[in-house]
Design a protein around this motif. Sequence first.
Motif, PDB file in Angstrom:
ATOM      1  N   ARG A  62      13.262 -13.191  -0.465  1.00 16.05           N
ATOM      2  CA  ARG A  62      13.242 -11.766  -0.112  1.00 16.05           C
ATOM      3  C   ARG A  62      11.856 -11.352   0.382  1.00 16.05           C
ATOM      4  O   ARG A  62      11.737 -10.596   1.353  1.00 16.05           O
ATOM      5  N   ARG A  63      10.816 -11.846  -0.269  1.00 18.23           N
ATOM      6  CA  ARG A  63       9.450 -11.512   0.183  1.00 18.23           C
ATOM      7  C   ARG A  63       9.182 -12.059   1.578  1.00 18.23           C
ATOM      8  O   ARG A  63       8.517 -11.406   2.391  1.00 18.23           O
ATOM      9  N   LEU A  64       9.704 -13.235   1.860  1.00 16.74           N
ATOM     10  CA  LEU A  64       9.521 -13.813   3.200  1.00 16.74           C
ATOM     11  C   LEU A  64      10.279 -12.983   4.232  1.00 16.74           C
ATOM     12  O   LEU A  64       9.765 -12.732   5.326  1.00 16.74           O
ATOM     13  N   SER A  65      11.467 -12.532   3.903  1.00 15.16           N
ATOM     14  CA  SER A  65      12.213 -11.657   4.818  1.00 15.16           C
ATOM     15  C   SER A  65      11.448 -10.357   5.057  1.00 15.16           C
ATOM     16  O   SER A  65      11.388  -9.863   6.191  1.00 15.16           O
ATOM     17  N   GLU A  66      10.866  -9.799   4.006  1.00 20.73           N
ATOM     18  CA  GLU A  66      10.070  -8.576   4.145  1.00 20.73           C
ATOM     19  C   GLU A  66       8.846  -8.813   5.024  1.00 20.73           C
ATOM     20  O   GLU A  66       8.517  -7.989   5.873  1.00 20.73           O
ATOM     21  N   ALA A  67       8.175  -9.939   4.825  1.00 21.22           N
ATOM     22  CA  ALA A  67       7.011 -10.265   5.651  1.00 21.22           C
ATOM     23  C   ALA A  67       7.419 -10.445   7.108  1.00 21.22           C
ATOM     24  O   ALA A  67       6.693 -10.038   8.022  1.00 21.22           O
ATOM     25  N   THR A  68       8.577 -11.027   7.326  1.00 22.15           N
ATOM     26  CA  THR A  68       9.076 -11.196   8.690  1.00 22.15           C
ATOM     27  C   THR A  68       9.381  -9.837   9.303  1.00 22.15           C
ATOM     28  O   THR A  68       9.015  -9.576  10.453  1.00 22.15           O
ATOM     29  N   SER A  69      10.018  -8.969   8.534  1.00 21.04           N
ATOM     30  CA  SER A  69      10.323  -7.616   9.010  1.00 21.04           C
ATOM     31  C   SER A  69       9.046  -6.885   9.407  1.00 21.04           C
ATOM     32  O   SER A  69       8.990  -6.232  10.452  1.00 21.04           O
ATOM     33  N   GLU A  70       8.020  -7.003   8.584  1.00 20.06           N
ATOM     34  CA  GLU A  70       6.750  -6.344   8.900  1.00 20.06           C
ATOM     35  C   GLU A  70       6.106  -6.969  10.137  1.00 20.06           C
ATOM     36  O   GLU A  70       5.528  -6.258  10.954  1.00 20.06           O
ATOM     37  N   HIS A  71       6.217  -8.272  10.273  1.00 17.80           N
ATOM     38  CA  HIS A  71       5.605  -8.942  11.427  1.00 17.80           C
ATOM     39  C   HIS A  71       6.278  -8.530  12.733  1.00 17.80           C
ATOM     40  O   HIS A  71       5.600  -8.224  13.704  1.00 17.80           O
ATOM     41  N   VAL A  72       7.586  -8.556  12.770  1.00 19.62           N
ATOM     42  CA  VAL A  72       8.298  -8.249  14.014  1.00 19.62           C
ATOM     43  C   VAL A  72       8.431  -6.752  14.244  1.00 19.62           C
ATOM     44  O   VAL A  72       8.719  -6.318  15.351  1.00 19.62           O
TER      45      VAL A  72
END
Length: 155
Positions: A62-72
């Motif tokens: 979930r944290r990786l998905s959140e980091a991806t969301s913030e990146h893109v």
Amino acid sequence: MVFRNACAPAFLPLTVDAAARLNAGLLLRQALVTDRAADECWTALLAGCGTAARRGLAPQLRRLSEATSEHVGVRWWFAEGTGHRRRVASAQENLEDAIADGDGQEFALAFVGYDHAMASAVVACPRRGRPGSPGMSAGHGSLREQPRAPQGRRT
């Protein structure tokens, strides 16, 4: 006996490579932490243990998905990137099912799909939140509106 490079990602090689190539430091760090958690979970699955390592991977995903969301950028993630977001969510669900089932083979196959889905999302976004990009401030602000590419043209 074969020893793998302790620094080389075993479960998220595509995602780690994409984040590194895009100089996405926060995303790269989270991908590496998630990869380590996956390695620990894999070991627990193979050993047949119900350890914290098995329970600890889902929050890292979930944290990786959140980091991806913030990146893109959240706007892209929930608009043009919806297909990617759904693929990531589906792959994450497959992984969580494999962990719950204690199935190492299912886990390995699901992780391949998850890594591919994550890396695809990271590189598919035309507004790749790079530090110094218009609308960005020193590596932060990926939640801010980013300039859009002209319609009909891919960047």
